[in-house]
Design an enzyme around this catalytic site. Structure first.
Site, PDB file in Angstrom:
ATOM      1  N   LYS A  40       0.819  -1.215   0.000  1.00  0.00           N
ATOM      2  CA  LYS A  40       0.000   0.000   0.000  1.00  0.00           C
ATOM      3  C   LYS A  40       0.855   1.268   0.000  1.00  0.00           C
ATOM      4  O   LYS A  40       0.505   2.255  -0.630  1.00  0.00           O
ATOM      5  CB  LYS A  40      -0.971   0.020   1.184  1.00  0.00           C
ATOM      6  CG  LYS A  40      -0.361  -0.218   2.559  1.00  0.00           C
ATOM      7  CD  LYS A  40      -1.459  -0.403   3.606  1.00  0.00           C
ATOM      8  CE  LYS A  40      -0.878  -0.807   4.955  1.00  0.00           C
ATOM      9  NZ  LYS A  40      -1.936  -1.122   5.934  1.00  0.00           N
ATOM     10  N   ASP A  90      40.751 -30.513  51.117  1.00  0.00           N
ATOM     11  CA  ASP A  90      40.882 -29.506  52.178  1.00  0.00           C
ATOM     12  C   ASP A  90      39.586 -28.747  52.448  1.00  0.00           C
ATOM     13  O   ASP A  90      39.243 -28.453  53.595  1.00  0.00           O
ATOM     14  CB  ASP A  90      42.025 -28.539  51.876  1.00  0.00           C
ATOM     15  CG  ASP A  90      41.931 -27.906  50.488  1.00  0.00           C
ATOM     16  OD1 ASP A  90      40.958 -28.187  49.758  1.00  0.00           O
ATOM     17  OD2 ASP A  90      42.835 -27.131  50.128  1.00  0.00           O
ATOM     18  N   HIS A 106      29.751 -15.978  37.695  1.00  0.00           N
ATOM     19  CA  HIS A 106      30.836 -15.000  37.699  1.00  0.00           C
ATOM     20  C   HIS A 106      30.314 -13.573  37.585  1.00  0.00           C
ATOM     21  O   HIS A 106      29.183 -13.360  37.217  1.00  0.00           O
ATOM     22  CB  HIS A 106      31.800 -15.284  36.559  1.00  0.00           C
ATOM     23  CG  HIS A 106      32.579 -16.550  36.749  1.00  0.00           C
ATOM     24  ND1 HIS A 106      32.248 -17.723  36.107  1.00  0.00           N
ATOM     25  CD2 HIS A 106      33.646 -16.835  37.525  1.00  0.00           C
ATOM     26  CE1 HIS A 106      33.107 -18.665  36.475  1.00  0.00           C
ATOM     27  NE2 HIS A 106      33.956 -18.156  37.336  1.00  0.00           N
ATOM     28  N   PHE A 162      32.996 -28.700  41.929  1.00  0.00           N
ATOM     29  CA  PHE A 162      33.616 -29.786  42.688  1.00  0.00           C
ATOM     30  C   PHE A 162      34.735 -29.288  43.602  1.00  0.00           C
ATOM     31  O   PHE A 162      35.309 -28.226  43.371  1.00  0.00           O
ATOM     32  CB  PHE A 162      34.123 -30.900  41.766  1.00  0.00           C
ATOM     33  CG  PHE A 162      35.195 -30.496  40.779  1.00  0.00           C
ATOM     34  CD1 PHE A 162      36.454 -30.067  41.192  1.00  0.00           C
ATOM     35  CD2 PHE A 162      34.953 -30.588  39.415  1.00  0.00           C
ATOM     36  CE1 PHE A 162      37.439 -29.728  40.278  1.00  0.00           C
ATOM     37  CE2 PHE A 162      35.932 -30.249  38.486  1.00  0.00           C
ATOM     38  CZ  PHE A 162      37.189 -29.808  38.928  1.00  0.00           C
ATOM     39  N   LYS A 210      23.092  -8.584  49.410  1.00  0.00           N
ATOM     40  CA  LYS A 210      24.001  -7.438  49.537  1.00  0.00           C
ATOM     41  C   LYS A 210      25.058  -7.585  48.448  1.00  0.00           C
ATOM     42  O   LYS A 210      25.734  -8.610  48.363  1.00  0.00           O
ATOM     43  CB  LYS A 210      24.638  -7.444  50.932  1.00  0.00           C
ATOM     44  CG  LYS A 210      25.313  -6.135  51.318  1.00  0.00           C
ATOM     45  CD  LYS A 210      24.273  -5.062  51.639  1.00  0.00           C
ATOM     46  CE  LYS A 210      24.912  -3.856  52.289  1.00  0.00           C
ATOM     47  NZ  LYS A 210      25.335  -4.120  53.671  1.00  0.00           N
ATOM     48  N   ILE A 255       6.439  -4.332   6.861  1.00  0.00           N
ATOM     49  CA  ILE A 255       7.389  -4.059   5.783  1.00  0.00           C
ATOM     50  C   ILE A 255       7.324  -2.583   5.370  1.00  0.00           C
ATOM     51  O   ILE A 255       8.323  -1.872   5.380  1.00  0.00           O
ATOM     52  CB  ILE A 255       7.098  -4.950   4.555  1.00  0.00           C
ATOM     53  CG1 ILE A 255       7.198  -6.430   4.942  1.00  0.00           C
ATOM     54  CG2 ILE A 255       8.080  -4.621   3.422  1.00  0.00           C
ATOM     55  CD1 ILE A 255       8.542  -6.837   5.496  1.00  0.00           C
TER      56      ILE A 255
END
Length: 528
Positions: free
Chosen positions: A69, A482, A528, A477, A279, A129
């Site tokens: 159109k 320790d 992270h 893991f 926090k 479009i």
């Protein structure tokens, strides 16, 4: 090129007709000729406004179910012609092309169509479009044409016309052009993202992200950094969708921490009251309880010092009793699905406390794409929506965990997903009693979490730390025994961890020597 341009003719074609009639009536009252298409033209005529159909201008009817159109030289020539270029003026005169000074277009609701779960064919039909083509043409020619793509700019256009005797200034048209190009970029990003998902392309060659400004922030993480908050249109329940009932404007850090808190508490659903206190994007206390008041109190008791000035997230409606307890210390933000009138009234006395309600919890299992900028690019990944159940646990020690230990192990595992690596979480009876976050060494996280529990025992006047008889979760893991030995020395009786280390057997042997139960998940939760 930079002079004010009188606004004599406007082309309006909008799917969102909010404010349309008032805006068009105001343009018409200023002597602006209105051109339009389809449903927009019909709406204008029904409001008693004089409007020319684009089909009349082009000499071609709308066809192919409205797909064609406005893609016509008489439209794009009117938008693209340089009014100070003699060759352009000659071409316009030769082909009967009339200049268009204002383009008002908002695009087919593709994002909304996808969001409501429409089928593939419906989504395709809602890819605009003609709209983007006109927007890009008019914006390129902003030296002469003003482009409006957002309803909220209608008032600005009218104010600009009033201030400039019915004309628009170059600076104003520049600003509108920037907004318009950002809109078409965001639209194309939404389409390309949907298409990638539709064909199962997880790593498309090109990827685009877009957002809409929700809030200009006072500053970023630090006062010398500029910042803003943008919405991606996903409407995931959380800080982006929340209603703020009171308190000053949220800061960059508030938004980041509130998001972390609400995503964490959502892990526990709504069946049992739960509370998370955050926090600096890490939990300093997470607990469940028979009531929200109890859940909050148990979360607070994990680390009362860090909870000061923190963010509190609740998984159920905030009630008055819980609000009373929260008000006993300084808190930055409280976010919950809902809040009672009593709770709101109690918080009203704390003018600086922000209260947010979202209406719902986010789904922790939903699939979301996350991204993070790095120098020269950005990293993209799926959100960590991994979850495990009792059936997923593999007992690797001689001693089997008790039913209570299993419940606490799963609780601790949910929290571990939201703690910065290396993460160690001690849990007892459905509440964290020690959190070690973000250390370079896993054993250091284990020690810090245990030390915090010792400090809280002194504050609470307990005979021994709550780590005695607790369970421990490790987000990855144990590379050596320790960390496990340190947890055992703190009083832990059971461990949950992914497993997969070359020294798994060494760690299992250490657990057996100390009578600990240990389960492997086969899944890690680095953050992270």
């Amino acid at each position: 090129m930079t002079r004010p341009v009188p606004l004599l003719r406007a082309l309006i074609s909008v799917s969102d007709k909010t404010g349309l009639i008032d805006f068009a009536r105001s343009l018409s009252a200023r002597g602006v000729e209105l051109l339009s298409t389809g449903g927009t033209a019909k709406a204008l005529r029904e409001a008693g406004l004089s409007v020319r159909d684009v089909a009349e201008v082009t000499g071609f009817p709308e066809m192919m179910d409205g797909r064609v159109k406005t893609l016509h030289p008489k439209v794009h020539g009117g938008l693209l012609a340089l009014r100070d270029n003699d060759e352009h003026l000659v071409a316009m005169a030769a082909h009967g092309i009339e200049p268009i000074d204002l383009l008002v277009v908002n695009l087919y609701p593709f994002e909304a169509t996808v969001a409501k779960g429409a089928d593939h064919e419906d989504c395709i039909e809602n890819i605009d479009i003609g709209g983007p083509a006109m927007i890009r043409a008019a914006s390129k020619n902003h030296a002469f044409v003003a482009t409006v793509v957002d309803v909220e700019d209608y008032g600005a256009v009218l104010a600009e016309l009033d201030a400039n005797d019915g004309a628009t200034t170059y600076a104003f048209r520049q600003r509108l052009a920037q907004i318009a190009y950002a809109r078409t970029a965001a639209y194309d990003a939404a389409v390309s993202t949907w298409m990638a998902q539709a064909i199962g392309e997880e790593t498309p060659r090109r990827r685009a992200f877009a957002g809409t400004l929700a809030q200009t922030l006072r500053y970023g993480e630090n006062p010398h950094q500029s910042a803003a908050f943008y919405l991606d249109g996903s409407n995931r329940p959380g800080v982006s969708t929340a209603k703020q009932h009171q308190g000053k404007e949220l800061s960059y850090n508030n938004i980041n921490d509130t998001d972390a808190a609400f995503e964490l508490v959502a892990e526990f659903g709504t069946d049992k009251p739960a509370c998370a206190i955050i926090k600096h994007a890490n939990p300093c206390g997470v607990a469940s309880g028979a009531s929200l008041t109890e859940a909050y109190g148990r979360a607070f008791d994990c680390d009362r010092t860090s909870a000061f000035g923190g963010i509190i997230a609740l998984n159920q409606t905030l009630d008055g009793a819980t609000a009373e307890e929260i008000c006993k210390i300084f808190t930055e933000v409280v976010i919950a699905p809902e809040a009672t009138d009593e709770a709101k009234a109690i918080f009203a006395a704390k003018k600086n406390l922000r209260l947010l309600t979202t209406g719902a919890l986010p789904d922790p299992k939903s699939t979301i794409t996350t991204y993070r900028q790095v120098a020269g690019g950005f990293l993209v990944q799926g959100k960590d929506n991994g979850a495990i159940s009792m059936d997923d646990l593999k007992v690797v020690t001689e001693r089997q965990p008790t039913e209570q230990e299993l419940r606490d192990l799963l609780f601790a595992w949910k929290v571990a997903k939201h703690v910065k690596s290396n993460a160690i979480i001690y849990v007892k009876d459905g509440a964290t009693v020690g959190v070690g976050a973000g250390q370079m060494s896993r054993v250091d996280s284990t020690r810090i979490a245990a030390r915090k529990a010792q400090d809280m025992a002194e504050v609470m006047g307990l005979a021994e730390p709550l780590t005695k008889g607790s369970v421990v979760a490790s987000d990855a893991f144990f590379p050596f025994a320790d960390g496990l030995i340190t947890a055992a020395e703190a009083g832990a009786t059971a461990i949950i961890q992914p497993g997969g280390s070359m020294r798994d057997q060494e760690v299992i042997d250490a657990a057996n020597e100390r009578g600990l139960a240990m389960v492997f998940t086969g899944m890690r939760h680095f953050r992270h």
